[in-house]
Enzyme design. Sequence first.
Site, short mmCIF file in Angstrom:
data_model
loop_
_atom_site.label_atom_id
_atom_site.label_comp_id
_atom_site.label_asym_id
_atom_site.label_seq_id
_atom_site.Cartn_x
_atom_site.Cartn_y
_atom_site.Cartn_z
N ASP A 196 -4.26 5.62 -1.49
CA ASP A 196 -4.22 6.39 -2.21
C ASP A 196 -3.51 5.88 -3.77
OD1 ASP A 196 -5.23 8.12 -0.44
OD2 ASP A 196 -3.46 9.18 -0.04
N LEU A 253 1.84 8.35 -1.12
CA LEU A 253 3.16 8.45 -1.31
C LEU A 253 3.87 7.77 -0.12
CD1 LEU A 253 3.35 12.02 -2.70
CD2 LEU A 253 3.81 10.12 -4.09
N ALA A 291 4.65 10.14 2.74
CA ALA A 291 3.58 10.56 3.50
C ALA A 291 2.37 9.77 3.97
CB ALA A 291 2.92 11.98 2.55
N CYS A 292 1.44 9.45 3.00
CA CYS A 292 0.21 8.58 3.66
C CYS A 292 0.69 7.33 4.13
CB CYS A 292 -0.74 8.87 2.25
SG CYS A 292 -1.49 10.48 2.08
N ILE A 293 1.64 6.75 3.40
CA ILE A 293 1.82 5.29 3.60
C ILE A 293 2.81 5.60 5.03
CG2 ILE A 293 3.76 3.41 3.29
CD1 ILE A 293 1.15 3.21 1.38
#
Length: 208
Positions: free
Chosen positions: A19, A113, A116-118
């Site tokens: 992302d 972010l 979240a995604c990390i």
Amino acid sequence: MPASANLLTPENCALVLIDQQAGLAFGVQSIDKQTLLNNSLALVRTAKAFDIPVVISTSATKVYSGPLLPALHAELAEHPVVDRRSMNVFEDEAAFAAIQATGRKKLLFSGMLTEACISFAVLSAQEAGFESYVVADACGGLTATGHDMALRRMQDHGAFMTSWLQVVLELQRDWTRKATYDAARAIVEANGGGYGIGLNYARDMLPH
């Protein structure tokens, strides 16, 4: 003496970019946005210099986040990008398949972010038997506190924290490795701030 199994090599790791999109970068407050872009570019250039597999995944490209950041796209123009609906790349069949296809068990993570995604990906990677290396200065969080808390949680689950500069120096390690010397040095000179300026000065001003 053989290289330590604890060290990254071009043969044992892959880079997972998650992302790296403008819509998310707008919200990053944990690091200066230009610095984050600089560091992410340095990491991508490092992967290219050392021929490390790269997995790129984006999300919500048509809704909010937009496409891969143009500067990163320019470096990886021909590289496939896996778009997904899930926040977690490990819960997306195509993204997970791309990670598995690298054949590498050591994974470098960069993106947004952090909260979240990390962190979701790293926690899942650890559970799935991968070794995760979070390139912390190439990740962005909504707040400095949120970023730091996410790093701590990942570290508590066995992930390793690193920086883009440590990655490039760890992969090079020996400046007599001529195959990658010029590229590694160029990355440090272009993206390494004062250290890069010093290398440039030494090359151009000091007697050889």
